[in-house]
Design a protein around this motif. Structure first.
Motif, PDB file in Angstrom:
ATOM      1  N   UNK A  52      38.699  21.311  15.107  1.00  0.00           N
ATOM      2  CA  UNK A  52      37.450  20.989  15.779  1.00  0.00           C
ATOM      3  C   UNK A  52      37.602  21.093  17.293  1.00  0.00           C
ATOM      4  N   UNK A  53      38.195  22.181  17.793  1.00  0.00           N
ATOM      5  CA  UNK A  53      38.220  22.413  19.232  1.00  0.00           C
ATOM      6  C   UNK A  53      36.771  22.466  19.714  1.00  0.00           C
ATOM      7  N   UNK A  54      36.512  21.874  20.864  1.00  0.00           N
ATOM      8  CA  UNK A  54      35.147  21.784  21.366  1.00  0.00           C
ATOM      9  C   UNK A  54      34.456  20.494  20.992  1.00  0.00           C
ATOM     10  N   UNK A  55      35.119  19.659  20.214  1.00  0.00           N
ATOM     11  CA  UNK A  55      34.550  18.396  19.746  1.00  0.00           C
ATOM     12  C   UNK A  55      34.512  17.380  20.884  1.00  0.00           C
ATOM     13  N   UNK A  56      33.348  16.754  21.121  1.00  0.00           N
ATOM     14  CA  UNK A  56      33.237  15.712  22.135  1.00  0.00           C
ATOM     15  C   UNK A  56      33.877  14.426  21.637  1.00  0.00           C
ATOM     16  N   UNK A  57      34.530  13.700  22.545  1.00  0.00           N
ATOM     17  CA  UNK A  57      35.080  12.392  22.176  1.00  0.00           C
ATOM     18  C   UNK A  57      33.966  11.426  21.786  1.00  0.00           C
TER      19      UNK A  57
END
Length: 365
Positions: A134-139
Motif C-alpha cells: 500500500x505505497x501511497x497510503x496516508x497515515x
C-alpha cells in the motif's frame, strides 16, 4: 525469532506475533492485517497491544489507541499506557490498549509493510513508493482502517468507547485526524463514543489564513506572506491539502470538528522555544514561539471561529471541546497522560490517580 503468520480470519484480520523485543520490558509487536475493500488484499501494519488481536475480544468495552512521537517508539508509549491502566483500577480484561507503530525509512524489520518518511506520518502524508503493498497510503487512512476494524461488532460486541490519544508528534497526527477523518460520525451512529486527547503537539491545523496577532491585541489577523510565503500550506493551514482530505474546505471542516469530542492538553512548562524536537519552520512559528503559546493561541482561535460561526448560525456553540494546562509538566508524555485529567480522560472518572499525578487547570472559553 519470528512466529509463523496466523491463518486469515473470516473477519479479515491477520495477526502474527513476532519475537521477543530486545528490551526486556517491551512486548512483541503484532502484525495486524488491515483490510481495504477497494484495494484488496489490504496491508500489514505493526501494533503493540495488551490482547492477542486474533484472539477472543468479546470482553472488550473500551479501546485506547495511543500514538507515539517522532522517535516511532510505540513500545515505550504502550508500556507507559499499560502502567497507567494497571494503576487506574480498571480491569485489563475489558480495556484494549493499542499502540500503532509507523515504520520510518531508517527502520528495519518491517518487510512488506508501508513505510513513511521519518516525520511524514505525523501529518497524514503518504507512505513512500516501493514500500509494502500500500505505497501511497496516508497515515490518516491507517487510523481509519484500525477504527473501522475495531467497530466490527462480530469481533468486539461490547465495545462502547474508542479513544485516540497522542503526544508530541503523535499529538500532531491525532489533532489532524480529529479534524480530517471521515469516520467519526459513522462510528457514533454505530453506538460508539469517540474522543480525541491531544497533548503537546508542535503545531496545529488552522481553518482560515488568520494567525495570532503578535501586536499584543490578542486577536487574529492575516499573516505576513513576505515572512513566510507558504505559512497557510498544509500541515499548518488549508492550502495544498494532503490527498486524504483534498476535497474539503476550511470552514466545513471546522463546523464538523467543532461537534467532535476533543480535549487538548499542554504542559505548563513546555515553554522552550528551542526545544530539540519543536517544529521551528516558519509555518509553525506563525502560530507562536513555544508549544505552550501555540496551544493557548489555538484554543482562543477555536473559540474565535465558534463565535463567528454561531453569529452567522453556521454552527452552534460546542460543549465538546475542552482545554487543560497540566501543571508543572514539560514535554513528557508519561506525566501528561498520567496527570489527573489525563487519567480521567483515558480511563474514566472513577479511575484512580497516583499521589504524584499533576493537577490540571481547565482553561475556560
Amino acid at each position: 525469532m519470528n512466529d509463523a503468520p496466523q491463518k486469515l480470519l473470516a473477519a479479515c484480520i491477520l495477526v502474527s506475533l513476532f519475537g521477543v523485543s530486545q528490551a526486556a520490558s517491551a512486548p512483541a509487536w503484532q502484525r495486524l492485517h488491515l483490510p481495504v475493500p477497494e484495494q484488496k488484499p489490504g496491508y500489514d501494519f505493526p501494533v503493540y497491544a495488551n490482547h492477542k488481536l486474533n484472539g477472543d475480544l468479546r470482553s472488550i468495552r473500551e479501546v485506547i489507541i495511543v500514538q507515539h512521537g517522532i522517535q516511532r517508539n510505540g513500545d515505550d508509549y504502550y508500556a507507559a499506557a499499560m502502567e497507567l491502566l494497571q494503576a487506574s483500577g480498571r480491569s485489563p480484561d475489558e480495556v484494549l490498549v493499542l499502540a500503532p507503530n509507523f515504520p520510518g525509512k531508517p527502520d528495519t524489520g518491517f518487510d512488506g509493510m508501508p513505510v513513511w518518511s521519518v516525520q511524514g506520518w505525523t501529518g497524514g502524508e503518504a507512505a513512500l513508493p516501493g514500500t509494502g503493498t500500500q505505497a501511497g497510503l496516508s497515515s490518516l487512512q491507517v487510523l481509519d482502517d484500525i477504527a473501522q476494524l475495531l467497530a466490527d461488532k462480530t469481533r468486539l460486541p461490547l465495545l462502547k468507547k474508542l479513544s485516540f490519544a497522542g503526544h508530541s508528534g503523535g499529538g500532531q497526527l491525532m489533532h489532524r485526524y480529529a479534524v480530517l477523518n471521515h469516520v467519526d460520525e459513522a462510528l457514533r451512529v454505530r453506538g460508539l463514543e469517540v474522543q480525541y486527547v491531544i497533548a503537546n503537539p508542535s503545531s496545529y491545523l488552522y481553518f482560515t489564513p488568520e494567525r495570532p496577532d503578535r501586536s499584543g491585541a490578542g486577536g487574529f489577523v492575516l499573516y505576513d506572506k513576505t515572512a513566510c510565503p507558504a505559512y497557510d500550506d498544509y500541515r499548518y493551514g488549508m492550502q495544498n491539502m494532503v490527498a486524504y482530505a483534498r476535497s474539503t474546505t476550511g470552514m466545513d471542516l471546522y463546523q464538523r470538528h467543532w461537534q467532535r469530542q476533543v480535549t487538548y492538553l499542554v504542559g505548563s512548562l513546555d515553554t522552550d522555544p528551542n526545544h530539540r524536537v519543536l517544529d521551528k519552520s516558519c509555518g509553525a512559528e506563525a502560530e507562536g514561539p513555544t508549544r505552550y503559546q501555540r496551544a493557548h493561541a489555538y484554543w482562543r482561535y477555536e473559540q474565535y471561529l465558534g463565535k463567528h460561526a454561531s453569529a452567522s448560525n453556521a454552527a452552534p456553540a460546542s460543549a465538546s471541546h475542552h482545554y487543560f494546562d497540566v501543571q508543572g509538566v514539560g514535554h513528557d508524555q508519561g506525566k501528561m497522560f498520567g496527570s489527573q485529567c489525563g487519567v480521567k480522560l483515558l480511563f474514566g472518572d472513577r479511575a484512580a490517580t497516583g499521589k504524584q499525578a499533576s493537577q490540571c487547570l481547565a482553561v475556560q472559553p
